[in-house]
Design a protein around this motif. Structure first.
Motif, short mmCIF file in Angstrom:
data_model
loop_
_atom_site.label_atom_id
_atom_site.label_comp_id
_atom_site.label_asym_id
_atom_site.label_seq_id
_atom_site.Cartn_x
_atom_site.Cartn_y
_atom_site.Cartn_z
N ARG B 80 0.82 -1.20 0.00
CA ARG B 80 0.00 0.00 0.00
C ARG B 80 0.85 1.26 0.00
NH1 ARG B 80 -2.72 3.58 3.37
NH2 ARG B 80 -4.79 4.14 2.60
N ARG B 141 5.86 -11.29 -0.12
CA ARG B 141 5.44 -11.10 1.27
C ARG B 141 4.05 -11.68 1.52
NH1 ARG B 141 7.58 -5.63 0.49
NH2 ARG B 141 5.46 -5.02 -0.06
N GLY B 142 3.45 -12.19 0.48
CA GLY B 142 2.11 -12.72 0.63
C GLY B 142 1.03 -11.66 0.63
N GLU B 143 1.36 -10.47 0.17
CA GLU B 143 0.39 -9.39 0.17
C GLU B 143 -0.44 -9.36 -1.10
OE1 GLU B 143 1.17 -5.32 1.99
OE2 GLU B 143 3.15 -5.94 1.30
N PRO B 188 -7.71 -4.32 -3.75
CA PRO B 188 -8.68 -5.40 -3.96
C PRO B 188 -8.35 -6.26 -5.18
CG PRO B 188 -9.82 -3.37 -3.45
CD PRO B 188 -8.37 -3.02 -3.58
N ARG B 191 -5.14 -8.51 -4.58
CA ARG B 191 -5.25 -9.47 -3.48
C ARG B 191 -6.14 -10.64 -3.86
NH1 ARG B 191 -6.22 -5.27 1.42
NH2 ARG B 191 -4.03 -4.75 1.77
N ALA B 192 -7.37 -10.32 -4.16
CA ALA B 192 -8.34 -11.38 -4.36
C ALA B 192 -8.69 -11.51 -5.81
CB ALA B 192 -9.58 -11.09 -3.53
#
Lengths: 200, 200
Positions: B80, B141-143, B188, B191-192
């Motif tokens: 972010r 980082r898995g973000e 959004p 991520r998904a």
DNA sequence: CAAAATAGGGTACGGCTAGTACCTAATGAG
DNA sequence: CTCATTAGGTACTAGCCGTACCCTATTTTG
């Protein structure tokens, strides 16, 4: 230049001027839109123009608006098709000679927001209202997340295409680009909108 | 114009010309960039210019490139913040006088892809490589979802901001717009990311 | 219906710019 | 030293925007 039987005035003359400007614009683009030629084409002279529009740019924008067509949003029953269809329409518009003219005008308008606004508003296929309508129907069908009903989100597809149009030259974006925008960005975005605050 | 002790040639003269053009551009914008003034400012005449650049536009673009600064992508440890920071940088650039100049040049370049490319490439903050780097770290980082590591997706944020810049006038987009782009769209999205083929 | 006000038409011009032509002068390579 | 190259000087063409000025047709109004 045959003498006219009766001298045109007011709206009649104004229409003729605008018509002439639009024709010149369509033929030669904004760069080739000269006040002298418009006046000559309308069978009059520059005075008539400068009495109505403050400068060449204002005339150009007015003429462009005359050229821009109206538009009905599609309703195919599927968000993907509605979105693609609307993108295709915009793409055709921007890739046509009119698109090039739009570029020139936007450029000439520079940072004059007032004038820019007159240009962006054209072609309803690019407005937020259209996309909210399309997306609203999709939400009703369960195809999209209600959270997505937000102008910023709803218009993402057309905004990305406009960006293509601006950064690449005018030539038509391949249909693949449109599909990419829809399939890789738009649909994933409006379907699975994870809450923003879910993480940090 | 005091006579110079020794006559400049080749690269030395070219640098002086480009420098003069860049200064004029910064002072007066592209509209005010005239060949005569550039030549006079460099202490020579138009011949020297036309021997090197085919026309005013080419000179303008070259001069703009001289003005555009280089850039280091941020690495704050959070997607972010990286995204916001990069958007802020671009926003500052586009809202500065340089942004207005960029507009003018893009406008003048019209549909000449070759020239447009020379403009888009500037300012690494807008390139795909930068965004893939930022996003790549976020994925590690898995973000973000690995599927998002695709130029079309990775650059969505900056593409949307560029669109703001183009459709609105030049004035700085409020930070809120930047946050909206990041929070409502970009995060959004990356991520998904639902599979595209899940439905039709 | 006449007179006055309004708007169209003709023409010319000032000021500015892009790009070109052509000539002279300095420079540097061999 | 010679000669090809490149810089510098100057002038010119051609085009355009925006304005000024003055004349004329049409409309308005008293």
């Amino acid at each position: 230049m045959t003498k006219r039987a009766t001298r045109r005035r007011g709206a009649e003359l104004e229409d003729a001027l605008l018509r002439a400007a639009a024709d010149e614009l369509a033929e030669s683009g904004y760069a080739g839109l000269t006040m002298d030629r418009v006046a000559r084409r309308a069978g009059t002279n520059k005075n008539a123009l400068y009495r109505r529009w403050p400068d060449r740019l204002a005339l150009g924008i007015a003429a462009y608006r005359l050229l821009a067509k109206s538009f009905q949003p599609p309703d195919t029953g599927a968000l993907r098709e509605d979105a693609l269809e609307t993108l295709r329409l915009a793409n055709r518009h921007w890739s046509s000679p009119l698109g090039a003219i739009l570029r020139e005008l936007m450029a000439a308008a520079g940072s004059a927001q007032e004038l820019l606004a007159q240009l962006s508003d054209r072609s309803a296929d690019t407005t937020a209202a259209t996309w909210l309508l399309i997306l609203g129907r999709a939400v009703a069908r369960g195809e999209a997340h209600p959270e997505a009903l937000h102008p910023r989100v709803a218009t993402v597809a057309i905004d990305l295409l406009r960006n293509e149009f601006v950064t690449r030259g005018a030539p038509t974006a391949p249909d693949e680009v449109l599909r990419e925008i829809v399939d890789e960005v738009y649909l994933p975005l409006v379907r699975a909108r994870g809450s923003v605050t879910e993480r940090g």
